[in-house]
Every structure is written in structure tokens, then in C-alpha cells.
Design a protein around this motif. Structure first.
Motif, PDB file in Angstrom:
ATOM      1  N   UNK A   6       1.072  36.502   8.490  1.00  0.00           N
ATOM      2  CA  UNK A   6       0.245  37.163   9.515  1.00  0.00           C
ATOM      3  C   UNK A   6      -0.949  37.727   8.968  1.00  0.00           C
ATOM      4  N   UNK A   7      -0.941  38.583   8.127  1.00  0.00           N
ATOM      5  CA  UNK A   7      -2.017  39.033   7.417  1.00  0.00           C
ATOM      6  C   UNK A   7      -2.927  38.132   6.874  1.00  0.00           C
ATOM      7  N   UNK A   8      -2.520  36.990   6.167  1.00  0.00           N
ATOM      8  CA  UNK A   8      -3.227  35.805   5.572  1.00  0.00           C
ATOM      9  C   UNK A   8      -4.221  35.294   6.832  1.00  0.00           C
ATOM     10  N   UNK A   9      -3.519  34.972   7.967  1.00  0.00           N
ATOM     11  CA  UNK A   9      -4.221  34.343   9.070  1.00  0.00           C
ATOM     12  C   UNK A   9      -5.267  35.273   9.623  1.00  0.00           C
ATOM     13  N   UNK A  10      -4.975  36.438   9.699  1.00  0.00           N
ATOM     14  CA  UNK A  10      -5.948  37.490  10.154  1.00  0.00           C
ATOM     15  C   UNK A  10      -7.166  37.583   9.085  1.00  0.00           C
ATOM     16  N   UNK A  11      -6.907  37.347   7.682  1.00  0.00           N
ATOM     17  CA  UNK A  11      -8.102  37.503   6.873  1.00  0.00           C
ATOM     18  C   UNK A  11      -8.585  35.959   6.814  1.00  0.00           C
ATOM     19  N   UNK A  12      -8.330  35.320   7.179  1.00  0.00           N
ATOM     20  CA  UNK A  12      -9.058  33.723   6.978  1.00  0.00           C
ATOM     21  C   UNK A  12      -9.854  33.488   8.351  1.00  0.00           C
ATOM     22  N   UNK A  13      -9.243  34.116   9.396  1.00  0.00           N
ATOM     23  CA  UNK A  13      -9.989  33.791  10.774  1.00  0.00           C
ATOM     24  C   UNK A  13     -11.312  34.424  10.883  1.00  0.00           C
ATOM     25  N   UNK A  14     -11.865  35.542  10.323  1.00  0.00           N
ATOM     26  CA  UNK A  14     -13.080  35.702  10.112  1.00  0.00           C
ATOM     27  C   UNK A  14     -14.024  35.072   9.307  1.00  0.00           C
ATOM     28  N   UNK A  15     -13.365  34.868   8.052  1.00  0.00           N
ATOM     29  CA  UNK A  15     -14.103  33.758   7.103  1.00  0.00           C
ATOM     30  C   UNK A  15     -14.563  32.463   7.783  1.00  0.00           C
ATOM     31  N   UNK A  16     -13.629  31.928   8.338  1.00  0.00           N
ATOM     32  CA  UNK A  16     -13.810  30.646   9.157  1.00  0.00           C
ATOM     33  C   UNK A  16     -15.185  30.681  10.071  1.00  0.00           C
ATOM     34  N   UNK A  17     -15.043  31.878  10.920  1.00  0.00           N
ATOM     35  CA  UNK A  17     -16.167  32.080  11.878  1.00  0.00           C
ATOM     36  C   UNK A  17     -17.477  32.098  11.064  1.00  0.00           C
ATOM     37  N   UNK A  18     -17.506  33.002  10.062  1.00  0.00           N
ATOM     38  CA  UNK A  18     -18.789  33.224   9.270  1.00  0.00           C
ATOM     39  C   UNK A  18     -19.253  31.905   8.808  1.00  0.00           C
ATOM     40  N   UNK A  19     -18.569  31.040   8.487  1.00  0.00           N
ATOM     41  CA  UNK A  19     -18.993  29.742   7.673  1.00  0.00           C
ATOM     42  C   UNK A  19     -19.477  28.887   8.863  1.00  0.00           C
ATOM     43  N   UNK A  20     -18.944  28.861  10.124  1.00  0.00           N
ATOM     44  CA  UNK A  20     -19.474  28.162  10.956  1.00  0.00           C
ATOM     45  C   UNK A  20     -21.001  28.770  11.550  1.00  0.00           C
ATOM     46  N   UNK A  21     -20.886  30.128  11.680  1.00  0.00           N
ATOM     47  CA  UNK A  21     -22.401  30.554  11.951  1.00  0.00           C
ATOM     48  C   UNK A  21     -23.516  30.263  11.130  1.00  0.00           C
ATOM     49  N   UNK A  22     -23.088  30.123   9.649  1.00  0.00           N
ATOM     50  CA  UNK A  22     -23.788  29.698   8.446  1.00  0.00           C
ATOM     51  C   UNK A  22     -24.381  28.358   8.710  1.00  0.00           C
ATOM     52  N   UNK A  23     -23.787  27.594   9.435  1.00  0.00           N
ATOM     53  CA  UNK A  23     -24.063  26.067   9.487  1.00  0.00           C
ATOM     54  C   UNK A  23     -25.264  25.913  10.667  1.00  0.00           C
ATOM     55  N   UNK A  24     -25.536  27.052  11.438  1.00  0.00           N
ATOM     56  CA  UNK A  24     -26.453  26.961  12.485  1.00  0.00           C
ATOM     57  C   UNK A  24     -27.391  28.020  12.336  1.00  0.00           C
ATOM     58  N   UNK A  25     -28.442  28.077  11.800  1.00  0.00           N
ATOM     59  CA  UNK A  25     -29.497  29.015  11.407  1.00  0.00           C
ATOM     60  C   UNK A  25     -30.351  29.124  12.797  1.00  0.00           C
ATOM     61  N   UNK A  26     -30.992  30.387  12.674  1.00  0.00           N
ATOM     62  CA  UNK A  26     -32.026  30.506  13.665  1.00  0.00           C
ATOM     63  C   UNK A  26     -33.150  29.225  13.522  1.00  0.00           C
ATOM     64  N   UNK A  27     -33.564  28.729  14.756  1.00  0.00           N
ATOM     65  CA  UNK A  27     -34.534  28.017  14.771  1.00  0.00           C
ATOM     66  C   UNK A  27     -35.935  28.538  14.092  1.00  0.00           C
ATOM     67  N   UNK A  28     -36.673  27.475  13.453  1.00  0.00           N
ATOM     68  CA  UNK A  28     -37.814  27.961  12.913  1.00  0.00           C
ATOM     69  C   UNK A  28     -38.811  28.442  13.616  1.00  0.00           C
ATOM     70  N   UNK A  29     -39.875  29.060  13.136  1.00  0.00           N
ATOM     71  CA  UNK A  29     -40.894  29.441  14.007  1.00  0.00           C
ATOM     72  C   UNK A  29     -41.930  28.365  14.642  1.00  0.00           C
ATOM     73  N   UNK A  30     -41.693  27.132  14.389  1.00  0.00           N
ATOM     74  CA  UNK A  30     -42.393  26.333  14.709  1.00  0.00           C
ATOM     75  C   UNK A  30     -41.781  25.533  16.149  1.00  0.00           C
ATOM     76  N   UNK A  31     -40.670  26.336  16.516  1.00  0.00           N
ATOM     77  CA  UNK A  31     -40.039  26.042  17.685  1.00  0.00           C
ATOM     78  C   UNK A  31     -40.263  27.017  18.573  1.00  0.00           C
ATOM     79  N   UNK A  32     -41.040  27.016  19.690  1.00  0.00           N
ATOM     80  CA  UNK A  32     -41.521  28.219  20.540  1.00  0.00           C
ATOM     81  C   UNK A  32     -40.263  28.398  21.472  1.00  0.00           C
ATOM     82  N   UNK A  33     -40.355  29.510  21.938  1.00  0.00           N
ATOM     83  CA  UNK A  33     -39.371  29.948  23.047  1.00  0.00           C
ATOM     84  C   UNK A  33     -40.082  30.734  24.074  1.00  0.00           C
TER      85      UNK A  33
END
Length: 90
Positions: A6-33
Motif C-alpha cells: 500500500x505504501x508503495x502505491x501511495x509513493x508511486x501515484x504522485x510521481x506518475x502525476x508529476x510525469x504527466x504534468x511534465x509532458x504538458x508545458x505552459x504554451x509559449x509567449x507567441x500563443x496569446x490568451x
């Protein structure tokens, strides 16, 4: 043994989420909002020299789908619940 698994699952879950977030970065400045928060509206424009794959992130609400923008294209997104977070690449 069960507690260790159970402790291993809890340890791995945040790491999996972090790697997903790294795949998507904030859009560059040439994209206006252009954001109007009280109307829950954003207009995204690709002013980059290349095709961009972009997504509007809504905090505590539904994100937009990942859309492909050619240079010069723009798109509007409105939402009902939550607040504007950012535009990310996808």
C-alpha cells in the motif's frame, strides 16, 4: 506485507502525476490568451511560426480538448464551472 504494498502505491501515484504534468508545458509567449474571467471566456491565438497543439486548463472545471492551431488561427473557449488556469501544449 500488505502495508508495504500500500505504501508503495501511495509513493508511486504522485510521481506518475508529476510525469504527466511534465509532458504538458505552459504554451509559449507567441500563443496569446485574451481572458475575461468574469465571463468565463478565453480566446487563444497562435501567433507562432509553427503549428501548435494546445489545451485550455480550467482549475476545478472542465478543460478544453487538445486542439491543433495553424499559425494565425484562433479559438474561443467558455466554461461553466471553475476558473481559468492556463494554456498548455498537448
Amino acid at each position: 506485507m500488505l502495508l508495504a504494498a500500500f505504501a508503495t502505491v501511495l509513493t508511486l501515484a504522485p510521481a506518475a502525476h508529476a510525469s504527466e504534468a511534465q509532458l504538458r508545458g505552459t504554451a509559449p509567449a507567441c500563443v496569446t490568451r485574451d481572458v475575461v474571467k468574469h465571463r468565463k471566456y478565453v480566446k487563444v491565438t497562435n501567433k507562432c511560426d509553427e503549428t501548435m497543439h494546445l489545451k485550455v486548463v480550467i482549475d476545478l472545471g472542465s478543460d478544453s480538448p487538445c486542439l491543433t492551431y495553424q499559425p494565425g488561427e484562433q479559438w474561443e473557449w467558455t466554461w461553466g464551472r471553475g476558473s481559468y488556469g492556463k494554456v498548455v501544449t498537448c
